[in-house]
Design a protein around this motif. Structure first.
Motif, PDB file in Angstrom:
ATOM      1  N   PHE A  60      12.594 -70.402 -43.886  1.00 15.28           N
ATOM      2  CA  PHE A  60      13.934 -70.907 -44.176  1.00 15.28           C
ATOM      3  C   PHE A  60      14.595 -71.433 -42.904  1.00 15.28           C
ATOM      4  CE2 PHE A  60      18.530 -70.353 -44.412  1.00 15.28           C
ATOM      5  CZ  PHE A  60      18.821 -71.129 -45.529  1.00 15.28           C
ATOM      6  N   ASN A  61      14.512 -70.663 -41.815  1.00 14.64           N
ATOM      7  CA  ASN A  61      15.126 -71.082 -40.550  1.00 14.64           C
ATOM      8  C   ASN A  61      14.485 -72.355 -40.006  1.00 14.64           C
ATOM      9  OD1 ASN A  61      16.862 -68.904 -40.632  1.00 14.64           O
ATOM     10  ND2 ASN A  61      15.615 -67.638 -39.289  1.00 14.64           N
ATOM     11  N   VAL A  62      13.155 -72.425 -40.036  1.00 12.98           N
ATOM     12  CA  VAL A  62      12.447 -73.612 -39.549  1.00 12.98           C
ATOM     13  C   VAL A  62      12.818 -74.816 -40.418  1.00 12.98           C
ATOM     14  CG1 VAL A  62      10.173 -74.676 -39.290  1.00 12.98           C
ATOM     15  CG2 VAL A  62      10.551 -72.345 -38.484  1.00 12.98           C
ATOM     16  N   GLU A  63      12.805 -74.612 -41.727  1.00 13.84           N
ATOM     17  CA  GLU A  63      13.137 -75.693 -42.654  1.00 13.84           C
ATOM     18  C   GLU A  63      14.553 -76.218 -42.418  1.00 13.84           C
ATOM     19  OE1 GLU A  63      13.849 -76.090 -47.433  1.00 13.84           O
ATOM     20  OE2 GLU A  63      12.226 -74.794 -46.750  1.00 13.84           O
ATOM     21  N   ALA A  64      15.508 -75.306 -42.270  1.00  7.46           N
ATOM     22  CA  ALA A  64      16.904 -75.712 -42.054  1.00  7.46           C
ATOM     23  C   ALA A  64      17.031 -76.558 -40.786  1.00  7.46           C
ATOM     24  CB  ALA A  64      17.806 -74.485 -41.982  1.00  7.46           C
ATOM     25  N   TYR A  65      16.403 -76.099 -39.702  1.00  3.32           N
ATOM     26  CA  TYR A  65      16.501 -76.847 -38.449  1.00  3.32           C
ATOM     27  C   TYR A  65      15.823 -78.208 -38.563  1.00  3.32           C
ATOM     28  CZ  TYR A  65      16.339 -78.421 -33.721  1.00  3.32           C
ATOM     29  OH  TYR A  65      16.503 -79.197 -32.598  1.00  3.32           O
ATOM     30  N   LEU A  66      14.573 -78.209 -39.063  1.00  8.52           N
ATOM     31  CA  LEU A  66      13.814 -79.461 -39.098  1.00  8.52           C
ATOM     32  C   LEU A  66      14.440 -80.491 -40.040  1.00  8.52           C
ATOM     33  CD1 LEU A  66      10.104 -78.225 -38.959  1.00  8.52           C
ATOM     34  CD2 LEU A  66      11.519 -79.119 -37.091  1.00  8.52           C
ATOM     35  N   LEU A  67      14.969 -80.059 -41.174  1.00  6.68           N
ATOM     36  CA  LEU A  67      15.606 -81.026 -42.082  1.00  6.68           C
ATOM     37  C   LEU A  67      16.890 -81.587 -41.481  1.00  6.68           C
ATOM     38  CD1 LEU A  67      14.984 -79.531 -45.630  1.00  6.68           C
ATOM     39  CD2 LEU A  67      13.931 -81.547 -44.602  1.00  6.68           C
ATOM     40  N   ALA A  68      17.648 -80.752 -40.773  1.00  5.85           N
ATOM     41  CA  ALA A  68      18.854 -81.249 -40.094  1.00  5.85           C
ATOM     42  C   ALA A  68      18.471 -82.254 -39.008  1.00  5.85           C
ATOM     43  CB  ALA A  68      19.643 -80.082 -39.496  1.00  5.85           C
ATOM     44  N   GLU A  69      17.409 -81.957 -38.275  1.00  6.48           N
ATOM     45  CA  GLU A  69      16.926 -82.861 -37.233  1.00  6.48           C
ATOM     46  C   GLU A  69      16.386 -84.151 -37.859  1.00  6.48           C
ATOM     47  OE1 GLU A  69      16.375 -83.846 -33.197  1.00  6.48           O
ATOM     48  OE2 GLU A  69      17.470 -82.196 -34.124  1.00  6.48           O
ATOM     49  N   ALA A  70      15.724 -84.030 -39.009  1.00  9.16           N
ATOM     50  CA  ALA A  70      15.205 -85.211 -39.702  1.00  9.16           C
ATOM     51  C   ALA A  70      16.344 -86.120 -40.130  1.00  9.16           C
ATOM     52  CB  ALA A  70      14.372 -84.793 -40.919  1.00  9.16           C
ATOM     53  N   GLU A  71      17.441 -85.551 -40.540  1.00 13.85           N
ATOM     54  CA  GLU A  71      18.621 -86.330 -40.934  1.00 13.85           C
ATOM     55  C   GLU A  71      19.078 -87.201 -39.759  1.00 13.85           C
ATOM     56  OE1 GLU A  71      21.608 -87.324 -43.769  1.00 13.85           O
ATOM     57  OE2 GLU A  71      20.154 -85.733 -44.094  1.00 13.85           O
ATOM     58  N   GLU A  81      13.090 -87.768 -48.195  1.00 15.78           N
ATOM     59  CA  GLU A  81      11.665 -87.808 -48.517  1.00 15.78           C
ATOM     60  C   GLU A  81      10.982 -86.501 -48.106  1.00 15.78           C
ATOM     61  OE1 GLU A  81       7.965 -88.589 -49.772  1.00 15.78           O
ATOM     62  OE2 GLU A  81       9.768 -89.718 -50.300  1.00 15.78           O
ATOM     63  N   TRP A  82      11.294 -86.016 -46.903  1.00 18.44           N
ATOM     64  CA  TRP A  82      10.709 -84.755 -46.443  1.00 18.44           C
ATOM     65  C   TRP A  82      11.202 -83.587 -47.298  1.00 18.44           C
ATOM     66  CZ3 TRP A  82       6.567 -84.077 -43.625  1.00 18.44           C
ATOM     67  CH2 TRP A  82       6.130 -85.129 -42.803  1.00 18.44           C
ATOM     68  N   SER A  83      12.436 -83.645 -47.706  1.00 16.47           N
ATOM     69  CA  SER A  83      12.979 -82.603 -48.584  1.00 16.47           C
ATOM     70  C   SER A  83      12.227 -82.583 -49.918  1.00 16.47           C
ATOM     71  CB  SER A  83      14.476 -82.838 -48.799  1.00 16.47           C
ATOM     72  OG  SER A  83      15.031 -81.813 -49.566  1.00 16.47           O
ATOM     73  N   ARG A  84      11.936 -83.768 -50.458  1.00 12.66           N
ATOM     74  CA  ARG A  84      11.166 -83.849 -51.703  1.00 12.66           C
ATOM     75  C   ARG A  84       9.752 -83.288 -51.509  1.00 12.66           C
ATOM     76  NH1 ARG A  84      14.298 -88.262 -52.086  1.00 12.66           N
ATOM     77  NH2 ARG A  84      12.891 -89.692 -51.020  1.00 12.66           N
ATOM     78  N   ARG A  85       9.137 -83.602 -50.371  1.00 10.35           N
ATOM     79  CA  ARG A  85       7.796 -83.070 -50.094  1.00 10.35           C
ATOM     80  C   ARG A  85       7.815 -81.540 -50.059  1.00 10.35           C
ATOM     81  NH1 ARG A  85       5.172 -86.599 -45.169  1.00 10.35           N
ATOM     82  NH2 ARG A  85       5.399 -88.652 -46.108  1.00 10.35           N
TER      83      ARG A  85
END
Length: 174
Positions: A60-71, A81-85
Motif C-alpha cells: 500500500f505504501n509503495v503503491e501510494a508513493y509510486l502512483l503519486a510520483e506517476a501523476e 494507466e498504471w492504476s488500471r494495471r
C-alpha cells in the motif's frame, strides 16, 4: 496464492519506468518493495496473518508513493494507466497462482518460535558475505538443500540483518 505477485510485478515495473524518466525514488520505497518480495516468498512457505498484514502495508505504501510520483512524471493519463494495471493485477488470478495451492505449505527445518528469512545465494550475494553479515548481527545461518541460506534468530536481529543485506543489494553499493 493471491494477487500479491502480479501486484508486486506491476509496482516494480512502474518503479523502473519512473526511474527511466528521471524520477528519484527514495531508498525506503525501494527497500519496502524488496521487503515485500521477500514476504511474498515467505508466504509461499508459511502464510501467517502478521506476514499478510505487513505485506499489505508495504505494498500500500509503495503503491501510494509510486502512483503519486506517476501523476507528476507521467501525467494524469499515464498514472491512470498504471492504476488500471494495478487493479487488474489485484483481481486477476494467473494459472500459476491456481497451481501453487498444491505446493507443500510447511517445510521441515524452519525454526519455530523464531523469526527467519531465506536468502538465495548468488553472485551478488555470495555465501561468505551472507554468513559474515549473519555472524555480525548475531543470528544463525544454515545452508538449505535448495541453495538458500536460512537466517534465524531474534526479530530485531533478523531485521537488522535484512537492512544490512539491503545495503549490499542497492544499486551503486559494493
Amino acid at each position: 496464492m493471491s494477487s500479491y505477485e502480479p501486484r508486486w510485478k506491476v509496482l516494480s515495473d512502474l518503479l523502473v519506468e519512473l526511474r527511466s524518466r528521471g524520477a528519484e525514488i527514495p531508498p525506503e520505497v525501494v527497500r519496502d518493495l524488496r521487503l515485500a518480495r521477500s514476504l511474498i516468498e515467505t508466504m509461499k512457505v508459511s502464510p501467517h496473518e502478521s506476514v499478510v498484514a505487513k505485506l499489505d502495508e508495504l505494498l500500500f505504501n509503495v503503491e501510494a508513493y509510486l502512483l503519486a510520483e506517476a501523476e507528476t512524471v507521467l501525467g494524469p493519463e499515464g498514472a491512470g494507466e498504471w492504476s488500471r494495471r494495478l487493479e487488474e493485477a489485484m483481481t486477476a488470478q494467473p494459472a500459476e497462482a491456481r497451481e501453487e495451492g498444491v505446493e507443500v505449505r510447511f517445510r521441515p527445518g524452519l525454526p519455530r518460535g523464531e523469526h527467519w528469512v531465506r536468502v538465495r545465494i548468488s553472485d551478488e550475494l555470495p555465501r561468505e558475505l551472507l554468513e559474515r553479515l549473519a555472524a555480525e548481527e548475531g543470528v544463525r545461518a544454515s545452508l538449505q538443500p535448495d541453495g538458500y541460506l536460512l537466517v534465524s534468530g531474534e526479530k530485531e536481529k533478523v531485521r537488522s540483518f535484512i537492512r544490512r543485506l539491503a545495503e549490499h543489494v542497492r544499486p551503486g553499493s559494493s
